[in-house]
Enzyme design. Structure first.
Site, PDB file in Angstrom:
ATOM      1  N   LYS A 221       2.344  53.542  16.148  1.00  0.00           N
ATOM      2  CA  LYS A 221       3.259  53.748  17.281  1.00  0.00           C
ATOM      3  C   LYS A 221       3.462  52.442  18.059  1.00  0.00           C
ATOM      4  O   LYS A 221       4.554  52.204  18.583  1.00  0.00           O
ATOM      5  CB  LYS A 221       2.740  54.859  18.198  1.00  0.00           C
ATOM      6  CG  LYS A 221       2.674  56.240  17.524  1.00  0.00           C
ATOM      7  CD  LYS A 221       4.051  56.808  17.206  1.00  0.00           C
ATOM      8  CE  LYS A 221       3.967  58.267  16.747  1.00  0.00           C
ATOM      9  NZ  LYS A 221       5.279  58.836  16.408  1.00  0.00           N
TER      10      LYS A 221
ATOM     11  N   SER B 205       7.797  57.676  20.042  1.00  0.00           N
ATOM     12  CA  SER B 205       6.567  56.906  20.167  1.00  0.00           C
ATOM     13  C   SER B 205       5.428  57.826  20.634  1.00  0.00           C
ATOM     14  O   SER B 205       5.484  59.044  20.415  1.00  0.00           O
ATOM     15  CB  SER B 205       6.838  55.767  21.173  1.00  0.00           C
ATOM     16  OG  SER B 205       5.710  54.971  21.366  1.00  0.00           O
TER      17      SER B 205
HETATM   18  C1  HXC Z   1      -9.181  61.830   7.279  1.00  0.00           C
HETATM   19  C2  HXC Z   1      -7.346  62.257   5.995  1.00  0.00           C
HETATM   20  C3  HXC Z   1      -7.066  63.436   6.735  1.00  0.00           C
HETATM   21  C4  HXC Z   1      -7.977  63.776   7.797  1.00  0.00           C
HETATM   22  C5  HXC Z   1      -5.570  63.244   5.195  1.00  0.00           C
HETATM   23  N1  HXC Z   1      -6.378  62.181   5.056  1.00  0.00           N
HETATM   24  N2  HXC Z   1      -5.959  64.017   6.221  1.00  0.00           N
HETATM   25  N3  HXC Z   1      -8.391  61.452   6.270  1.00  0.00           N
HETATM   26  N4  HXC Z   1      -9.013  62.935   8.029  1.00  0.00           N
HETATM   27  N5  HXC Z   1      -7.815  64.878   8.528  1.00  0.00           N
HETATM   28  C6  HXC Z   1      -6.319  61.142   4.042  1.00  0.00           C
HETATM   29  C7  HXC Z   1      -6.420  61.697   2.647  1.00  0.00           C
HETATM   30  O1  HXC Z   1      -7.766  61.959   2.292  1.00  0.00           O
HETATM   31  C8  HXC Z   1      -5.799  60.552   1.834  1.00  0.00           C
HETATM   32  O2  HXC Z   1      -6.697  59.481   1.688  1.00  0.00           O
HETATM   33  C9  HXC Z   1      -4.698  60.054   2.769  1.00  0.00           C
HETATM   34  O3  HXC Z   1      -5.055  60.486   4.097  1.00  0.00           O
HETATM   35  C10 HXC Z   1      -3.349  60.631   2.402  1.00  0.00           C
HETATM   36  O4  HXC Z   1      -3.459  62.030   2.444  1.00  0.00           O
HETATM   37  P1  HXC Z   1      -2.430  62.989   1.676  1.00  0.00           P
HETATM   38  O5  HXC Z   1      -2.751  64.386   2.056  1.00  0.00           O
HETATM   39  O6  HXC Z   1      -2.375  62.613   0.236  1.00  0.00           O
HETATM   40  O7  HXC Z   1      -1.045  62.508   2.302  1.00  0.00           O
HETATM   41  P2  HXC Z   1       0.268  63.292   2.502  1.00  0.00           P
HETATM   42  O8  HXC Z   1       0.357  64.511   1.632  1.00  0.00           O
HETATM   43  O9  HXC Z   1       1.354  62.310   2.391  1.00  0.00           O
HETATM   44  O10 HXC Z   1       0.172  63.853   4.011  1.00  0.00           O
HETATM   45  C11 HXC Z   1       0.319  63.026   5.097  1.00  0.00           C
HETATM   46  C12 HXC Z   1      -0.649  63.429   6.216  1.00  0.00           C
HETATM   47  C13 HXC Z   1      -0.574  64.935   6.471  1.00  0.00           C
HETATM   48  C14 HXC Z   1      -0.261  62.628   7.479  1.00  0.00           C
HETATM   49  C15 HXC Z   1      -2.060  63.050   5.809  1.00  0.00           C
HETATM   50  O11 HXC Z   1      -1.521  65.310   7.424  1.00  0.00           O
HETATM   51  C16 HXC Z   1       0.778  65.374   6.834  1.00  0.00           C
HETATM   52  O12 HXC Z   1       1.601  65.635   5.970  1.00  0.00           O
HETATM   53  N6  HXC Z   1       1.093  65.500   8.132  1.00  0.00           N
HETATM   54  C17 HXC Z   1       2.497  65.825   8.543  1.00  0.00           C
HETATM   55  C18 HXC Z   1       2.527  66.655   9.724  1.00  0.00           C
HETATM   56  C19 HXC Z   1       1.819  66.035  10.879  1.00  0.00           C
HETATM   57  O13 HXC Z   1       0.849  65.330  10.769  1.00  0.00           O
HETATM   58  N7  HXC Z   1       2.332  66.367  12.039  1.00  0.00           N
HETATM   59  C20 HXC Z   1       1.688  65.948  13.247  1.00  0.00           C
HETATM   60  C21 HXC Z   1       2.335  64.785  13.759  1.00  0.00           C
HETATM   61  S1  HXC Z   1       1.714  64.642  15.354  1.00  0.00           S
HETATM   62  P3  HXC Z   1      -7.560  59.252   0.318  1.00  0.00           P
HETATM   63  O14 HXC Z   1      -8.293  57.983   0.549  1.00  0.00           O
HETATM   64  O15 HXC Z   1      -8.450  60.452   0.216  1.00  0.00           O
HETATM   65  O16 HXC Z   1      -6.555  59.163  -0.775  1.00  0.00           O
HETATM   66  C22 HXC Z   1       2.076  63.211  15.848  1.00  0.00           C
HETATM   67  C23 HXC Z   1       1.826  63.082  17.262  1.00  0.00           C
HETATM   68  C24 HXC Z   1       1.755  61.661  17.569  1.00  0.00           C
HETATM   69  O17 HXC Z   1       2.464  62.383  15.124  1.00  0.00           O
HETATM   70  C25 HXC Z   1       0.822  61.472  18.673  1.00  0.00           C
HETATM   71  C26 HXC Z   1      -0.123  60.410  18.362  1.00  0.00           C
HETATM   72  C27 HXC Z   1       0.430  59.179  17.882  1.00  0.00           C
END
Ligand code: HXC
Length: 286
Positions: free
Chosen positions: A166, A148
Site C-alpha cells: 500500500k 490504499s
Molecule cells: C501466511 C499465507 C496465508 C496466510 C496464503 N499464504 N495465506 N501465508 N498466512 N494466512 C501464502 C501461501 O502459503 C503461499 O505461499 C502464498 O501466500 C500464495 O498463496 P495462494 O493461496 O497460492 O495465493 P492466491 O490463491 O493467489 O491467493 C491470494 C491470497 C488470498 C492473498 C493469499 O488470501 C486471496 O485470494 N485473498 C483475496 C481476498 C482478500 O484477501 N481480501 C481481503 C483484502 S483486505 P507458499 O510459500 O506456501 O507458496 C485488504 C484490506 C487492506 O486488502 C487493508 C490492509 C492493507
C-alpha cells in the site's frame, strides 16, 4: 440522504467506470455508488460467480454493466478487459484500482512467495490496471482512484506485506499524478478504515479484536462500503476537478490513534491460540 440526490444524473450519464476487484466488499460498494449516480459500470475479478451476483446488483440500480473475469496480476487479461469495456460501454473515464489480497502473518513466518503474492495483487495489480487503461484515460481525460490503507503510513503488526504494497501504491499515485497531470488525468488515493461486512475485516479481526478496534476509532463504528463509494464519486465529479495526487482518509479517525490496540489484539489472539493448542496436546497425552 441518497447519493443520487447530490449529483444531477447528467454529470455521470456518459461515464464509464472500471472497478478492479468490483465483485465484492468495498469495491462493490464503490461500483454501486457510481451506478446510483447514473454511470456505466464495469467490474473485474477472479470469481465468475461473485461477478455475476455483483452485476445483477448493479443492474438493479439501473446501470449498464460489463463484468469480466480477470486477475489483476495478469497484464494481458487486464488489457483485454479494457478493450472489451471500450467496445461495450465506451472509453473508460474513471478507473478504480481496488483489487487486493491480505492475511495476518508475522514477517518471520511469511514465505517469500506469500509476501510477493500481496505485492503482486495490490501494487503490480494497480500498476497493471492504470497502464492497461492509460490510452483510454488519455482520450477521456479520466480519473483514477487507488484504494490504499492506513498500513501505508502506519506500521501494523503482521501486516508487513500489505503495508509495503500500500505504501508503494501511495507513491505510485503521486508519480502518476505528476506524469499524467499534463494529459488531464487525475490520480488520487482513498484510505478506508475497517468497513462493515468486508473480507478485509473478517481476515484482520475476530469479534474480540473488532470490539477493541472500535475503541480506537474516534467515531466508534465501522465504516460502510457506500461511504468509500461517496469519496470515489466525489473525486470523479467536477467538484474535484483540481484535486490530484491527494489522499483522502475515510476511516472514522482510526489512524489518528496509531495501531497499538490492533497490535495488542493480534498478540492476544495469538497467545490465546497457543494456549489452546498446548491444552489440546496435553489433553491428548493424558
Ligand atoms: C501466511 C499465507 C496465508 C496466510 C496464503 N499464504 N495465506 N501465508 N498466512 N494466512 C501464502 C501461501 O502459503 C503461499 O505461499 C502464498 O501466500 C500464495 O498463496 P495462494 O493461496 O497460492 O495465493 P492466491 O490463491 O493467489 O491467493 C491470494 C491470497 C488470498 C492473498 C493469499 O488470501 C486471496 O485470494 N485473498 C483475496 C481476498 C482478500 O484477501 N481480501 C481481503 C483484502 S483486505 P507458499 O510459500 O506456501 O507458496 C485488504 C484490506 C487492506 O486488502 C487493508 C490492509 C492493507
Amino acid at each position: 440522504m441518497k447519493i443520487s440526490e447530490f449529483y444531477p444524473r447528467e454529470v455521470f450519464a456518459n461515464r464509464t467506470v472500471f472497478v478492479t476487484g468490483g465483485g465484492s466488499g468495498i469495491n462493490l460498494g464503490i461500483a454501486k455508488s457510481y451506478a446510483a449516480v447514473g454511470a456505466k459500470v464495469a467490474i473485474c475479478g477472479r470469481t465468475e460467480e461473485k461477478l455475476d451476483h455483483a452485476k445483477s446488483e448493479l443492474e438493479a440500480l439501473g446501470a449498464k454493466t460489463h463484468a469480466v473475469v480477470a486477475d489483476v496480476r495478469d497484464y494481458d487479461a487486464l488489457q483485454h478487459a479494457c478493450d472489451q469495456i471500450q467496445v461495450s460501454l465506451g472509453p473508460i473515464t474513471d478507473l478504480v484500482c481496488g483489487a487486493a489480497g491480505n492475511f495476518l502473518c508475522s514477517a518471520n513466518e511469511m514465505s517469500a512467495n506469500a509476501f510477493r503474492t500481496v505485492i503482486d495483487i495490490d501494487l503490480m495489480g494497480t500498476f497493471n490496471a492504470t497502464r492497461a487503461a492509460f490510452e483510454q484515460l488519455k482520450e477521456t481525460k479520466g480519473c483514477v482512484l487507488m484504494v490504499s490503507a492506513g498500513q501505508a503510513y502506519m506500521p501494523y503488526t503482521h501486516q508487513a506485506h500489505a503495508g509495503a504494497a500500500k505504501a508503494g501504491i501511495e507513491n505510485l499515485a503521486k508519480n502518476l499524478a505528476l506524469e499524467w497531470g499534463p494529459l488531464g488525468i487525475r490520480i488520487n488515493t482513498v484510505v478506508p478504515g475497517p468497513i462493515e461486512g468486508t473480507e478485509g475485516v473478517k481476515r484482520l479481526a475476530d469479534e474480540k479484536q473488532k470490539h477493541m478496534m472500535l475503541q480506537s476509532i474516534p467515531l466508534r463504528r465501522l465504516g460502510l462500503p457506500e461511504e468509500i463509494g461517496q469519496v470515489a464519486v466525489f473525486l470523479s465529479s467536477p467538484m474535484a476537478a483540481y484535486i490530484t495526487g491527494s489522499q483522502i482518509v475515510c476511516d472514522g479517525g482510526m489512524n489518528l490513534s496509531g495501531s497499538a490496540l490492533f497490535n495488542m489484539g493480534v498478540h492476544q489472539a495469538q497467545a490465546a491460540r497457543a494456549a489452546h493448542a498446548t491444552k489440546s496436546s496435553n489433553d491428548q497425552e493424558e
